[in-house]
Design an enzyme around this catalytic site. Structure first.
Site, PDB file in Angstrom:
ATOM      1  N   LEU A 117       0.845  -1.198   0.000  1.00  0.00           N
ATOM      2  CA  LEU A 117       0.000   0.000   0.000  1.00  0.00           C
ATOM      3  C   LEU A 117       0.879   1.246   0.000  1.00  0.00           C
ATOM      4  CD1 LEU A 117      -2.987  -0.771   2.399  1.00  0.00           C
ATOM      5  CD2 LEU A 117      -3.054  -0.394  -0.059  1.00  0.00           C
ATOM      6  N   HIS A 118       1.640   1.431  -1.082  1.00  0.00           N
ATOM      7  CA  HIS A 118       2.419   2.660  -1.208  1.00  0.00           C
ATOM      8  C   HIS A 118       1.459   3.784  -1.601  1.00  0.00           C
ATOM      9  CE1 HIS A 118       2.556   2.778  -5.667  1.00  0.00           C
ATOM     10  NE2 HIS A 118       2.504   1.460  -5.557  1.00  0.00           N
ATOM     11  N   ALA A 119       1.966   4.936  -1.941  1.00  0.00           N
ATOM     12  CA  ALA A 119       1.141   6.139  -2.109  1.00  0.00           C
ATOM     13  C   ALA A 119      -0.080   5.988  -3.017  1.00  0.00           C
ATOM     14  CB  ALA A 119       2.003   7.294  -2.601  1.00  0.00           C
TER      15      ALA A 119
END
Length: 86
Positions: free
Chosen positions: A14-16
């Protein structure tokens, strides 16, 4: 209240970008939405809270949804966490 343990399958966790998409989807529901990882629980409608979990591919998380549209929210948000928006 619905609660489900999931293993993140998103290639980069769940990166940016996926976090932003998840928050946008979560805020479209009336229900309260929380994610927890290793005992830390955050409001999943908050990008800062979600990013603070540092969720990576393969991490085990718990999705909790509570409210009038919880079933619909759970189904949609689970799909985003497991499959992404590909």
């Amino acid at each position: 209240m619905l609660e489900k343990s999931l293993t993140i399958q998103l290639a980069q966790g769940l990166h940016a970008r996926p976090a932003s998409e998840f928050v946008k989807a979560a805020t479209s529901f009336q229900s309260e939405v929380h994610l927890s990882k290793q005992g830390k629980k955050v409001n999943a409608k908050s990008i800062m809270g979600l990013m603070s979990l540092a969720v990576k591919k393969g991490d085990q998380i718990t999705l909790t949804v509570d409210g009038a549209d919880e079933s619909k929210a759970m189904a949609a948000l689970e799909t985003l966490l497991v499959e992404g928006n590909e």
